[in-house]
Design an enzyme around this catalytic site. Structure first.
Site, mmCIF file in Angstrom:
data_model
loop_
_atom_site.group_PDB
_atom_site.id
_atom_site.type_symbol
_atom_site.label_atom_id
_atom_site.label_comp_id
_atom_site.label_asym_id
_atom_site.label_seq_id
_atom_site.Cartn_x
_atom_site.Cartn_y
_atom_site.Cartn_z
ATOM 1 N N GLU A 1 -43.136 63.920 -35.178
ATOM 2 C CA GLU A 1 -41.763 63.393 -34.717
ATOM 3 C C GLU A 1 -40.712 64.491 -34.016
ATOM 4 O OE1 GLU A 1 -44.350 61.638 -37.496
ATOM 5 O OE2 GLU A 1 -43.648 63.628 -37.425
ATOM 6 N N HIS B 1 -42.452 59.510 -49.292
ATOM 7 C CA HIS B 1 -42.362 57.834 -48.300
ATOM 8 C C HIS B 1 -41.251 56.700 -48.722
ATOM 9 C CE1 HIS B 1 -46.391 60.392 -47.176
ATOM 10 N NE2 HIS B 1 -46.441 59.399 -46.453
#
Length: 328
Positions: free
Chosen positions: A60, A129
């Protein structure tokens, strides 16, 4: 109008913007040949090819940093995060670089990027998450944060986000990808919803339920139950974007109904709901007939248990119990 899935509305928005502007590109993990982890980008790689749709390594920090740099040179990247929970890996790029670029360059360099993907709990994937970080990014000057609740809003808001010259962080709810809703057909013209304009999803007179994202659907269901069981006519205000925030719409609704419950999946401490309460207290306190209440995700890491997580998140039962404390 035609009926369309939420994920398909997002895909159609990207497809139209790829056609509208040759500088729009889409990249992220598995968005090309694999069609996206949630099949949101399905078919786009086959149509547009490797130069417009491409996969990135699982990094990322790397691909978001690349997107920030590319946007300064005129590219309009739309980048997918598999989970918004992974934002922390690229926090410097997202907040320190993208948010401040226009200011630090004296307006000479823009950063027209869109970062989109799931930001929600409720899927039983645990604490790492299941973040809803809209409050974090909305607190940063230079960033815009969008949280659609319907397929039509998802399409119209995403098209506006892609055309915006500032970074827009588009936070979707995984559990909405499969819902259906009416979306104007492409032949009706360019369908764009301006950022920063809230929407009244249900008119009411006795109480305002303020929500965004999936919580709008909880608020609507609660409003119908309140009407049927108590005769309480609740208004449901969908914020649609957290920043810019439609303060005028919030205050107008409060001045009409005189009561408010905020339904917010982000955590209560320093959350979106905290900011809304402050706005109401400062600008509409004299119109209130009862304390402002809120229904947020309980202030603890998300659990793996779907049964416990259901009660940890906002839900219809919690909304009804909260309403009962401020109105008969």
């Amino acid at each position: 109008m035609r009926t369309m899935l939420f994920r398909h509305a997002i895909r159609e928005a990207m497809d139209e913007e790829l056609e509208h502007d040759e500088n729009v590109v889409i990249f992220g993990e598995e968005v090309a040949q694999y069609n996206g982890a949630y099949k949101v980008t399905e078919g786009l790689w086959n149509k547009w090819g490797d130069k417009r749709i491409f996969d990135t390594p699982i990094s990322e920090a790397g691909f978001i940093g690349m997107g920030v740099g590319a946007s300064m040179l005129g590219v309009r990247p739309v980048m997918e995060l598999m989970f918004w929970s992974f934002h922390s890996v690229a926090f410097d790029q997202l907040v320190n670089n993208a948010a401040n670029m226009r200011y630090m360059s004296g307006g000479l360099a823009n950063c027209p990027i869109v970062l989109r993907g799931p930001a929600n709990g409720g899927t039983g994937v645990g604490a790492t998450h299941s973040h809803c970080p809209e409050n974090i990014f909305a607190s940063m000057p230079g960033l815009k944060v969008v949280t659609p609740s319907t397929p039509a809003d998802a399409k119209g808001l995403l098209k506006a986000a892609i055309r915006d010259n500032d970074p827009v962080y588009f936070m979707e709810n995984t559990l909405l990808y499969g819902i259906e809703g009416e979306v104007p057909p492409a032949e009706d013209g360019d369908f764009v919803i301006p950022l920063g304009v809230a929407d009244i999803k249900r008119e009411g007179t006795d109480l305002t339920l303020i929500a965004h994202g999936r919580c709008v659907h909880f608020a609507l269901e609660a409003a119908e139950k309140l009407q049927a069981e108590k005769g309480i006519n609740a208004e449901v205000l969908d914020l649609r974007s957290i920043r810019p925030l439609d303060q005028d719409a919030i205050l107008k609704s409060i001045k009409k109904t005189n009561r408010c419950v905020i339904v917010d999946e982000s955590k209560p401490f320093c959350g979106v709901s905290s900011q809304i309460i402050t706005i109401i207290q400062e600008h509409a306190f004299d119109y209130l007939d009862a304390p402002i209440k809120r229904v947020c995700t309980l202030d603890a890491p998300a659990t793996y248990s779907k049964y416990v997580e259901h009660d940890q998140l906002p839900n219809v039962a919690r909304i009804l119990d909260t309403v009962a404390t401020i109105i008969d």
